[in-house]
Design an enzyme around this catalytic site. Sequence first.
Site, PDB file in Angstrom:
ATOM      1  N   GLU A   1     -14.137 -11.873   1.879  1.00 22.92           N
ATOM      2  CA  GLU A   1     -13.316 -11.644   0.683  1.00 22.92           C
ATOM      3  C   GLU A   1     -13.505 -12.717  -0.399  1.00 22.92           C
ATOM      4  O   GLU A   1     -12.574 -13.452  -0.740  1.00 22.92           O
ATOM      5  CB  GLU A   1     -11.841 -11.530   1.077  1.00 22.92           C
TER       6      GLU A   1
ATOM      7  N   GLU B   1     -11.626  -3.524   7.123  1.00 23.75           N
ATOM      8  CA  GLU B   1     -10.384  -4.033   7.722  1.00 23.75           C
ATOM      9  C   GLU B   1      -9.261  -3.062   7.406  1.00 23.75           C
ATOM     10  O   GLU B   1      -9.211  -2.478   6.321  1.00 23.75           O
ATOM     11  CB  GLU B   1      -9.993  -5.386   7.124  1.00 23.75           C
TER      12      GLU B   1
HETATM   13  C1  GLA Z   1      -7.706 -10.215   4.780  1.00 17.04           C
HETATM   14  C2  GLA Z   1      -8.698 -11.126   5.467  1.00 17.04           C
HETATM   15  C3  GLA Z   1      -8.501 -11.219   6.945  1.00 17.04           C
HETATM   16  C4  GLA Z   1      -7.039 -11.275   7.307  1.00 17.04           C
HETATM   17  C5  GLA Z   1      -6.371 -10.042   6.742  1.00 17.04           C
HETATM   18  C6  GLA Z   1      -4.913  -9.932   7.123  1.00 17.04           C
HETATM   19  O1  GLA Z   1      -8.164  -8.961   4.521  1.00 17.04           O
HETATM   20  O2  GLA Z   1     -10.026 -10.782   5.204  1.00 17.04           O
HETATM   21  O3  GLA Z   1      -9.155 -12.403   7.394  1.00 17.04           O
HETATM   22  O4  GLA Z   1      -6.475 -12.414   6.795  1.00 17.04           O
HETATM   23  O5  GLA Z   1      -6.444 -10.098   5.350  1.00 17.04           O
HETATM   24  O6  GLA Z   1      -4.330  -8.758   6.623  1.00 17.04           O
END
Ligand code: GLA
Length: 671
Positions: free
Chosen positions: A152, A307
Amino acid sequence: MPKLILDKFAHGGDYNPDQWLAYPEILKQDIELMKLARVDLLSVGIFSWAKLEPEEGVYDTKWLHEIVDRLYENGISVLLATPSGARPAWMSEKYPEVMRTVEGGVRLHHGNRHNHCITSPIYREKVYQINEVLAREFGAHPGVKGWHISNEYSGYCLCEQCQQAFRGWLKKRYGTLDKLNERWWTGFWSKTFTSWDQIRSPEAYGEMGLTPMKVAWRRFVNDQTLDFIKNEVAPIRKYCPDKPVTINTMGFHYDYDYASFGKVVDFFGYDSYPSWGSGDDFETALNTAFTFDFVRGFSDQNWSLMESTPSQVNWHEVCKLKRPGMHLLSSLQAVAQGSDTVMMFQWRKGRGGAEKFHGAVVSHDSSADTRVFRDVSEVGRALEKLSPMLGSKVQSEVALIFDQQNRWALDAAEGPHKKQQYEKTLFEHYKALKLLNVNVDVVHAEQDISRYKLVVAPYLYMLLPGIAEKLKAYVSQGGTLVLSYLSGMVDEDDQCFMGGFPGPLGELCGLINTETDALYDWDKNGIAVQGLKGMREKYGCGFTCALIKTTTAKTVGVYTDDFYKDTPALTVNDYGKGRCWYVAARGEQAFLNDLYSHVADEAGVKRIARELPRGILVSRRSLNGKDYTFYMNFSGEERTVSGLSGTDMLTGLPVSGQSVLPVNGILILEA
Ligand code: GLA
Ligand code: ZN
């Protein structure tokens, strides 16, 4: 361009075994549980840098080899991560310049994540070195399907090295200071620059009045991040040229023009965390649909749900559990809209740290006998049943242009509203289109649009070079285009077009925009529609109302109030073989719904279903003449859908006529 090769829709998520190296029995148990949950793809090593390089230049990859080998032996592949999302403490201590500098020249202390300097040569070198070790050692491993680059990416740094890089970027873009002064209209407030070193990033404590500079800074950050990623990816391309690289994006995230990242990555991941149960789930589903269609638009290929949570998150205002059925429904919504994976954060809850209560497949009880584990396994089974549609794509006749550079420019513009609401407004248009029960592509301004029957480009305030010509060519060849207020006002450096708005789009719209009114929330106007099939006689409007004079356009709606009562509020102009509509004001949702229904019918857009009960979202993938249609019930109530025919892919049973969808139910028809 290497592709993600899958023999089924992939199922899995983030796996952080490095947190469990002292618990060998847990690692063993993980594999057994993964098989039970039908997990076959994991993102491994995202935050493992401190374990991989415990001391500068001393690498320890033995544990990772053992994990990747063991997973592979058990039929589980990995997207191997590069660990640059978080640094080991020794690095910040020894090389403070790797830490990010924020507003006011404050350098952050060590801690958290996603907060490095994107320019620092030392950080880039350290990233290159660790990535090279990983690429060399794991590139040929048959269990490595691809690479998950960092995590991210977000934000920017304001340190002196970044300021220098910004000046270098400006020199490349503008060539000379004279040119920059001219393009940035620096005669305003005596802002003329006489040396490159006088230029700094826009900051609350410094320059905020030069709107072209604000847009330029955003572009620079984007390019500098791309350059950073290029350096990250270089060793992977060198040692592992045949496997794809991806990044996990954050949808409408503000800092980047993600579509441009297609230059350095092979496919896009997306992290999706909607607030199910926070109100109307259908509204949440539409909002989620908007992000999914947006992510798909970054490239002309399928994407990856990288995710999602199997139950709750730990960072919403209220971290509600997913209700029964919602995990399957929300996971398959991603597939319906072009994802080839269902991945979650994360496999197992950590014992400590800020995310120990974030939903995960396996909780602190290590049990498979939980509601969440059963929900996840159900998704695993469902994905196997969807194998016949692997390779299928979402095909759309309708596109909505969402242009990130335009978003930056609008926000920098200073008027007619302090907050322009680009994303919110475009969601209103998206929603009206999605409610037609069609697939919608959300595309960037520079994408080829010739294949669509209907293109909607609201709020296109800034026109990048070539865009006006492209839109004109599209319409003249028979396309239907919808434009709106605040369109065609400035060029790529936020300089107003001379000769009247909407600038180079004037001829296409057949009108001149003479003034633009901004309304308070409590101010209302209306649009009286004249003779458009399926539309009411009157709708409300507000927020922004453009005052226009037609040249060749036909007026089909007028304002109902105020001093511009009876002047045009909705027009249509025949141009070549096509038509261009102009929506002069921000109409209420019902106005957009009815308008797009009328316009889509006129443009010959085919609907997947004409009528569906409220709360049913529909989306379709197609392959070799077969259609795979997803009917998703987000209404919170039982719903009956009729006019169906095909095979239910989840049960294998034929369906003809009607089908009852329970709360959070989903029907996937093959026909
Ligand atoms: C983000 C991060 C993950 C985690 C999630 C939790 O998307 O990439 O590492 O912290 O949030 O929701
Ligand atoms: Zn910096």
